[in-house]
Design an enzyme around this catalytic site. Structure first.
Site, PDB file in Angstrom:
ATOM      1  N   GLU A   1       0.766  -0.991   0.146  1.00  0.00           N
ATOM      2  CA  GLU A   1       0.238   0.106  -0.082  1.00  0.00           C
ATOM      3  C   GLU A   1       0.645   1.266   0.630  1.00  0.00           C
ATOM      4  OE1 GLU A   1      -2.407  -1.004   3.347  1.00  0.00           O
ATOM      5  OE2 GLU A   1      -4.112  -0.933   1.679  1.00  0.00           O
TER       6      GLU A   1
ATOM      7  N   GLU B   1      -4.806 -10.334   0.215  1.00  0.00           N
ATOM      8  CA  GLU B   1      -5.380 -10.594   1.395  1.00  0.00           C
ATOM      9  C   GLU B   1      -6.734 -10.782   1.159  1.00  0.00           C
ATOM     10  OE1 GLU B   1      -4.319  -6.721   4.239  1.00  0.00           O
ATOM     11  OE2 GLU B   1      -2.650  -6.646   2.953  1.00  0.00           O
TER      12      GLU B   1
END
Ligand code: GAL
Length: 984
Positions: free
Chosen positions: A422, A500
């Site tokens: 991220e 994820e």
């Protein structure tokens, strides 16, 4: 002049990064008790502590490795040693927010700084020494005997200095800053924990030693041939070293390529060959695993076969020591993972302690190793100034990647490099990718956040819904915004890695089996990694001496707080497995066992080996047939040895005839494995032989308003009712009360969702779901029956459930037929007109507090929900009421059991609930409103009553705390519903 800790440079004075190894060169650990003093600013205590004569006896003692915020020591103001936990000086938890103003690379003057000091006796007889720090958070400057060696950032990465030691006492001084420019690159969702938190060591550097080495061990699945080349370097470049692998007959030189037949390394068969790399000055241990990982035609392959990761994301966490982990804890993680059929780990979001990777090599886990890089908080600046997009930060980003790759390049378990988590978009990812392509072309590269995926060998996302994932599997996903046609075409050709999914926060996640079925249905998807392995909570004790788990909201007086969001693991903070792990173990089972029982009671089991490469020679099979939970027959089962991918159908020798039997086939380890003892069950399947549908009473329903209303008690069979309210007050010898129509549950973390977007719990709160009022409109009764009609609704609102409960004497007890209908708008008017789904539709009873033990037939033994029950078997189970509660550190709905056929409760008398055909139940000593109001387990106290919920249905648990909404099929349909239960 800029202070070094506010520089975008990664460090100064450090040695080149190189491979972690075991060697015969000597080492001296500098772990232990150091002297420590904390200061409020980056200036620390000044320079005096560098002096040889400095008297540090007044300073605190600090264990190394540790995080100072987790250790008791004397605060600056003096007084007694104390822990900073729970204060703004202590551990801080944020998810995406930076705890400092976003002003890169500055961190400001308030910068807690720990000065560490150690006097140690230098080793004798070493040619030269290197001083190595395995991890310091977040920036350290180092002096030896008053001379500055250099400084470094990159918390979860090693750094080394040449260490000019002298005989006798040496003085090592380290200044550690809590905040630094490096902080901007370390915005992972976790606690901010400063300190020297990994090992500190002295390493002998022998003359003619091996500075660095790179093992290239390839495997050709078509021929079984392994190709080995070990490159070696000394301080001045490539050197010639001997490569010896006796087991393979290899006696070669570094740089030389040798080939031979080998057994491949994989997570299932972690075959390591031990060898040695030798120069006149040093012998380095080699642990060689031959394997080839590649992307071919859009599919990820390991040793020629498609690789589908049964993965979890793993942070390093210990409830007492934070990210300081000892080997036993790391080993425990590996054991628990292997035992739960997990075969892959993403090291979210930084390189782990090097020992963890040794364990992965040895025990067998595929590893996606992530660099220590996340700049998530730049989202608050609209990604303005994001380091991957700023040339000034390039050296720091590359430094982090170099240190990751160089340290861990020799681990066969590491199969993918992940460049960051991220961190937005930026040109530097291209540079990083270029370095990897050159230095280590044998490992594919992952970066999830750039929608063009131009620097990634995988297409990847987080938390897609089941439908989105399925579309991706079919290669039919929509084109992301802002990417070119060419980029999109390339991306469509990439394998998909689910970096994820399934957010394990609180009670959850749901749908693990659903996700796995999709992942294995499409060869494009190379598996996924559940978020995440462990809760990040700290052990704490409240003023009354009750233990609790500290989370982000327990830091008093600090903003921004990440709150309870640090608790999203499949194991609790102390590594106790949650029900989520039980469910995952079944989803990830390496064998698929399906059982069919035909009308004549003949049963067959189909066993499919879904492992990557290992056959089933390590497994023994057994069968059991049970009727109503009573074993009718059992035995071992001969199943031919199945190669990976193969299946066999075997007939089960059931005793005949079997009425309504549950047939179970188990696959267990035949002998002790390194990670579990013989007998450990790796897979199971169950099948049900059809029985007669449960019989229904044929008595005709009495007319709705016939019968007589009574003031006193009314008997129906063995039951007695209050004639005015129609409530059941006695059943056989038990005094009880109820039922109330119940629609409420204590919200789970997933019910709270992610704020206003999907916070169904706030809709429940706004519409009074926890304070429903039950109105009785009519009670009538006649010979052997009683009927109550009423309405359940919150004050203020127009929506309601209108219901009729009809009781009839049947057998030893009473049969209850419920007819419930939803009337009114069921929207949270006048606010946002949000739809109100109800979390449960069922009946609540108040039982005597002396009730204690339960037995039931249904799913068990652990808690189950409609979207999380396939990991639990159908059978007969027993428990105390207390043991039915799952101790989530933040109290919430728990302990449900789906598909229950019957339930017996004992203590103050005995009662039995029988489903027609099935029900969900929970039993607790407090109400679900108490459960909702408690913020810690110790606040849940025995109300003196046992509260029994017998539900027609409770909604699933889902994964909405991060992820999609609960799929429609796991909700409670808001429609007219009729169901029955029998009470005796
Ligand atoms: C992801 C992130 C993780 C964690 C997770 C939610 O976006 O990569 O670090 O924050 O969401 O728990």
């Amino acid at each position: 002049m800029t202070d070094y800790w506010e520089s975008t440079e990664p460090g100064d004075g450090r040695r080149e990064p190189r491979a972690q190894r075991r060697s015969d060169a000597r080492t001296q650990s500098l772990n232990g008790i150091w002297r420590f003093r904390l200061s409020p600013t980056g200036a620390g205590t000044g320079d005096a502590f560098l002096g040889e004569e400095f008297d540090d006896t007044g300073w605190d003692e600090m264990p190394v490795p540790s995080h100072w915020v987790l250790e008791p020591f004397t605060p600056l103001a003096g007084g007694a040693a104390r822990s900073m936990r729970g204060t703004p000086e202590g551990p801080l938890y944020t998810n995406t927010s930076y705890p400092i103003p976003l002003d890169p690379p500055n961190v400001g003057p308030d910068n807690p700084t720990g000065d560490y000091r150690l006097v140690f006796d230098g080793p004798e007889g070493w040619d030269a020494a290197v001083l190595r720090f395995q991890g310091v958070d977040s920036c350290a400057k180092v002096w030896l005997n008053g001379t500055e060696l250099g400084w470094s950032m990159g918390s979860r990465l090693p750094f080394e200095f040449d260490a000019p030691l002298r005989p006798g006492p040496n003085v090592l001084c380290v200044r550690v800053h809590r905040w630094s420019a490096g902080t901007y690159l370390e915005d992972q969702d976790m606690w901010w924990l400063p300190g020297i938190f990994r090992d500190v060591e002295l390493l002998e550097r022998p003359a003619d030693g091996i500075e660095d080495f790179f093992v290239h061990a390839d495997f050709d699945a078509a021929t079984g041939i392994g190709t080995l080349r070990v490159d070696a370097w000394g301080t001045d470049g490539a050197i010639c070293a001997r490569v010896e692998v006796p087991e393979l007959g290899v006696h070669a030189e570094s740089g030389e390529t040798v080939t031979m037949l080998v057994e491949a390394w994989s997570a299932e068969s972690p075959r390591l060959y031990t060898g040695v790399l030798r120069t006149p000055g040093e012998a380095v241990e080699l642990r060689i695993g031959f394997r080839r990982v590649e992307v071919r035609d859009g599919v990820l392959l390991a040793n020629g076969a498609p690789l589908v990761f049964r993965g979890v994301n793993r942070h390093e966490h210990h409830p007492d020591t934070g990210r300081t982990l000892d080997r036993d804890t790391m080993r425990q993680d590996v054991m628990l993972m292997k035992q739960a059929n997990i075969d892959a780990v993403r090291t979210s979001h930084y390189p782990p302690h090097p020992e963890f990777l040794r364990l992965c090599d040895e025990y067998g886990l595929w590893v996606v190793e992530e660099c220590d890089l996340e700049t998530h908080g730049f989202i608050f600046a609209g990604w303005e100034g994001n380091p991957p997009a700023e040339p000034a930060w390039r050296p720091a980003l590359l430094d982090r990647l170099h240190r990751t790759v160089e340290r861990d390049k020799n681990h066969p378990s590491v199969v993918i490099w992940s460049m960051a988590n991220e961190s937005g978009i930026g040109e530097t990812f291209g540079t990083m990718r270029g370095y990897l392509a050159e230095r280590d072309p044998a490992r594919p590269v992952l970066y999830e956040r750039d929608p063009s995926y131009r620097d990634s060998d995988f297409f990847s996302l987080m938390y897609p819904s089941l439908d989105e994932l399925d579309a991706i599997g079919r290669r039919e996903e929509p084109r992301p915004d802002g990417v070119t046609g060419a980029e999109d075409e390339r991306r469509r050709g990439l394998p998909f890695l689910l970096v994820e999914y399934a957010h394990a926060m609180g009670n959850g996640p749901g749908s693990l089996q659903d996700y796995w079925r999709i992942m294995t249905a499409h060869d494009r998807i190379c598996g996924g990694f559940v978020w995440e392995w462990i809760d990040h909570g700290f052990s704490a004790v409240d003023e009354d001496g009750h233990a609790y788990v500290m989370h982000g909201d327990d830091v008093i007086g600090y903003e921004p707080r990440g709150g309870r969001f640090s608790l999203h693991g499949l194991v609790f903070s102390d590594r106790t497995p949650t029900p989520g792990l039980v469910e995952l173990a079944r989803a990830y089972a390496p064998l698929e066992i399906t059982i069919e029982v035909d009308a004549r009671g003949r049963a067959t089991a189909t066993v499919r080996n879904t492992r990557h490469d290992a056959d089933t020679s390590d497994v023994v099979f057994s069968w059991t047939a049970e009727s109503d939970g009573v074993t009718m027959g059992s035995g071992s089962l001969a199943v031919p040895i199945l190669d990976a991918g193969a299946a066999a159908v075997v007939e089960l020798p059931l005793p005949a005839p079997l009425h309504e039997a549950v047939v179970t086939v188990e696959a267990a380890l035949a002998a002790d494995a390194a990670w579990a003892p013989a007998g450990h069950v790796i897979a199971w399947g169950q099948g049900l032989s059809e029985g007669e549908p449960p019989s229904r009473s044929e008595t005709a329903l009495p007319p709705v308003s016939g019968g007589v209303r009574a003031a006193g008690l009314v008997s129906v069979g063995s039951a007695r009712f209050d004639g005015a309210t129609g409530r059941l007050v006695q059943l056989g010898g038990i005094e009880l009360d109820g039922p109330w129509l119940d629609l409420h549950r204590a919200p789970t973390e997933n019910d709270h969702g992610q704020g206003s977007l999907n916070d169904i719990a706030s809709v429940w709160a706004a519409t009074g779901m926890d304070r429903m009022l039950q109105r009785v409109d009519d009670v009538s009764h006649g010979d052997g029956w009683l009927r109550t009609r009423g309405r359940t609704a919150p004050s203020t609102h127009p929506h309601a459930v209108e219901w009729t409960m009809t009781w009839r004497a049947e057998g030893q007890g009473v049969l209850l037929d419920v007819d419930a209908d939803f009337v009114g708008p069921w929207r949270d008017t006048p606010y946002q007109h949000r739809d109100i789904w109800v979390p449960r539709l069922g009946l609540l009873f108040a039982l005597p507090g002396g009730m204690d033990q339960v037995r039931w037939y249904g799913r068990g033994p652990g808690e189950t929900y409609v979207d999380s029950c396939e990991g639990s078997r159908t059978g007969r189970f027993a428990s105390s009421i207390d043991a039915l509660q799952t101790p989530y550190p933040v109290p919430q709905e728990n302990g449900n059991h789906v598909q229950t056929r019957w339930l017996e409760i004992e203590g103050a008398g005995a009662m039995r609930v029988t489903g027609r055909p099935e029900f969900d139940f929970t039993l607790r000593r407090w109400t679900s409103v108490d459960l909702e109001r408690a913020s810690r387990p110790a606040q849940l106290v025995d109300s003196g009553t046992v509260w029994l919920n017998v539900d027609h249905r409770q909604q699933g648990i889902g994964s909405a705390s991060v992820g999609p909404a609960l799929p429609e099929r796991y909700r409670v349909p808001r429609e007219r519903t009729r169901w029955s239960v029998h009470l005796a």
